[in-house]
Design a protein around this motif. Structure first.
Motif, PDB file in Angstrom:
ATOM      1  N   TYR A 266       1.475  -1.351   9.354  1.00 54.37           N
ATOM      2  CA  TYR A 266       2.339  -2.622   8.810  1.00 54.37           C
ATOM      3  C   TYR A 266       1.784  -3.730   8.749  1.00 54.37           C
ATOM      4  O   TYR A 266       2.185  -4.592   7.280  1.00 54.37           O
ATOM      5  CB  TYR A 266       2.680  -3.521   9.991  1.00 54.37           C
ATOM      6  CG  TYR A 266       3.713  -2.775  10.888  1.00 54.37           C
ATOM      7  CD1 TYR A 266       5.101  -2.488   9.919  1.00 54.37           C
ATOM      8  CD2 TYR A 266       3.898  -2.041  12.069  1.00 54.37           C
ATOM      9  CE1 TYR A 266       6.618  -2.173  10.881  1.00 54.37           C
ATOM     10  CE2 TYR A 266       4.621  -1.544  13.222  1.00 54.37           C
ATOM     11  CZ  TYR A 266       5.605  -1.539  12.366  1.00 54.37           C
ATOM     12  OH  TYR A 266       6.243  -0.346  12.982  1.00 54.37           O
TER      13      TYR A 266
ATOM     14  N   LYS B 111       6.308 -10.948  -2.307  1.00 55.14           N
ATOM     15  CA  LYS B 111       8.386 -11.351  -0.601  1.00 55.14           C
ATOM     16  C   LYS B 111       8.221 -12.702  -0.218  1.00 55.14           C
ATOM     17  O   LYS B 111       9.666 -13.395   0.267  1.00 55.14           O
ATOM     18  CB  LYS B 111       8.036  -9.973   0.402  1.00 55.14           C
ATOM     19  CG  LYS B 111       7.824  -8.640  -0.103  1.00 55.14           C
ATOM     20  CD  LYS B 111       7.589  -8.310   1.139  1.00 55.14           C
ATOM     21  CE  LYS B 111       7.677  -6.258   0.652  1.00 55.14           C
ATOM     22  NZ  LYS B 111       7.274  -6.150   2.756  1.00 55.14           N
TER      23      LYS B 111
ATOM     24  N   LEU C 106      14.486 -13.135   5.343  1.00 56.30           N
ATOM     25  CA  LEU C 106      14.740 -12.212   6.221  1.00 56.30           C
ATOM     26  C   LEU C 106      14.868 -11.398   5.224  1.00 56.30           C
ATOM     27  O   LEU C 106      14.214  -9.487   5.928  1.00 56.30           O
ATOM     28  CB  LEU C 106      15.553 -11.818   7.591  1.00 56.30           C
ATOM     29  CG  LEU C 106      15.233 -13.270   8.404  1.00 56.30           C
ATOM     30  CD1 LEU C 106      16.342 -13.276   9.569  1.00 56.30           C
ATOM     31  CD2 LEU C 106      14.360 -13.411   8.998  1.00 56.30           C
ATOM     32  N   LEU C 107      15.579 -10.925   4.440  1.00 55.81           N
ATOM     33  CA  LEU C 107      16.048  -9.564   4.043  1.00 55.81           C
ATOM     34  C   LEU C 107      14.835  -9.093   2.802  1.00 55.81           C
ATOM     35  O   LEU C 107      14.839  -7.335   2.700  1.00 55.81           O
ATOM     36  CB  LEU C 107      17.301  -9.184   3.397  1.00 55.81           C
ATOM     37  CG  LEU C 107      18.900  -9.756   3.636  1.00 55.81           C
ATOM     38  CD1 LEU C 107      19.421  -9.201   3.076  1.00 55.81           C
ATOM     39  CD2 LEU C 107      18.926  -8.333   4.601  1.00 55.81           C
TER      40      LEU C 107
ATOM     41  N   PHE D 228      11.430  -9.409   3.138  1.00 55.04           N
ATOM     42  CA  PHE D 228      10.423  -9.189   4.286  1.00 55.04           C
ATOM     43  C   PHE D 228      10.441  -7.562   4.622  1.00 55.04           C
ATOM     44  O   PHE D 228       9.730  -6.564   4.688  1.00 55.04           O
ATOM     45  CB  PHE D 228      10.084 -10.128   5.208  1.00 55.04           C
ATOM     46  CG  PHE D 228       9.244 -10.792   4.833  1.00 55.04           C
ATOM     47  CD1 PHE D 228       8.199 -10.822   4.411  1.00 55.04           C
ATOM     48  CD2 PHE D 228      10.703 -12.091   4.782  1.00 55.04           C
ATOM     49  CE1 PHE D 228       7.929 -12.315   4.274  1.00 55.04           C
ATOM     50  CE2 PHE D 228       9.464 -13.262   4.397  1.00 55.04           C
ATOM     51  CZ  PHE D 228       7.983 -13.498   3.692  1.00 55.04           C
ATOM     52  N   LEU D 229      12.516  -7.233   4.547  1.00 58.52           N
ATOM     53  CA  LEU D 229      12.915  -5.622   4.817  1.00 58.52           C
ATOM     54  C   LEU D 229      12.511  -4.218   3.981  1.00 58.52           C
ATOM     55  O   LEU D 229      12.219  -3.673   3.931  1.00 58.52           O
ATOM     56  CB  LEU D 229      14.190  -5.695   5.305  1.00 58.52           C
ATOM     57  CG  LEU D 229      14.519  -6.201   7.064  1.00 58.52           C
ATOM     58  CD1 LEU D 229      15.805  -6.373   6.990  1.00 58.52           C
ATOM     59  CD2 LEU D 229      13.662  -5.533   7.576  1.00 58.52           C
ATOM     60  N   ALA D 230      12.854  -4.632   2.442  1.00 56.66           N
ATOM     61  CA  ALA D 230      12.534  -4.444   1.316  1.00 56.66           C
ATOM     62  C   ALA D 230      10.838  -4.149   1.759  1.00 56.66           C
ATOM     63  O   ALA D 230      10.368  -4.629   1.757  1.00 56.66           O
ATOM     64  CB  ALA D 230      12.783  -5.050   0.491  1.00 56.66           C
ATOM     65  N   ARG D 231      11.130  -3.187   0.385  1.00 55.24           N
ATOM     66  CA  ARG D 231       9.376  -2.138   0.253  1.00 55.24           C
ATOM     67  C   ARG D 231       8.849  -2.710  -0.775  1.00 55.24           C
ATOM     68  O   ARG D 231       7.608  -2.948  -0.851  1.00 55.24           O
ATOM     69  CB  ARG D 231       9.931  -0.606   0.137  1.00 55.24           C
ATOM     70  CG  ARG D 231       9.500  -0.081   1.924  1.00 55.24           C
ATOM     71  CD  ARG D 231      10.215   1.355   1.666  1.00 55.24           C
ATOM     72  NE  ARG D 231      10.498   2.163   2.355  1.00 55.24           N
ATOM     73  CZ  ARG D 231       9.904   2.429   3.147  1.00 55.24           C
ATOM     74  NH1 ARG D 231       9.202   2.778   3.412  1.00 55.24           N
ATOM     75  NH2 ARG D 231      10.677   3.869   4.094  1.00 55.24           N
TER      76      ARG D 231
END
Length: 99
Positions: free
Chosen positions: A7, A18, A63-64, A66-69
């Protein structure tokens, strides 16, 4: 217990992308969405809803991000969504100049 190494592999530019996409881009999308909606629905109700639903939408978009690559890809998506809602605002102004 230390963090899992898988991570922590993102570069500094990805972290920056991000964070800024979530904070600034998410805010731009949330506000332009509600402004575009205000031209098509009763604007007083939509702008009052923006106080609460706008914050919730911004938090979800934050939040989305931070979920993206890829942070730069999410920036592109947020800018395209902002552009789309801006076009809807422009079209709404053309058809409803009183607001």
């Amino acid at each position: 217990m230390p963090a899992n190494k898988k991570y922590l592999t993102h570069s500094v530019s990805q972290r920056f992308a991000k964070i800024t996409a979530g904070f600034i881009g998410g805010y731009m999308v949330a506000v332009t969405f509600h402004m575009a909606l205000a031209f098509w629905v009763d604007h007083v109700n939509v702008l009052m809803t923006l106080r609460y639903a706008g914050f919730l939408l911004w938090a979800v978009l934050f939040l989305l991000a931070f979920l993206a690559r890829n942070g730069w890809k999410i920036w592109g998506i947020y800018l395209l969504a902002t552009l789309l809602f801006s076009v809807l605002i422009y079209v709404g102004k053309m058809y409803n100049p009183i607001v």
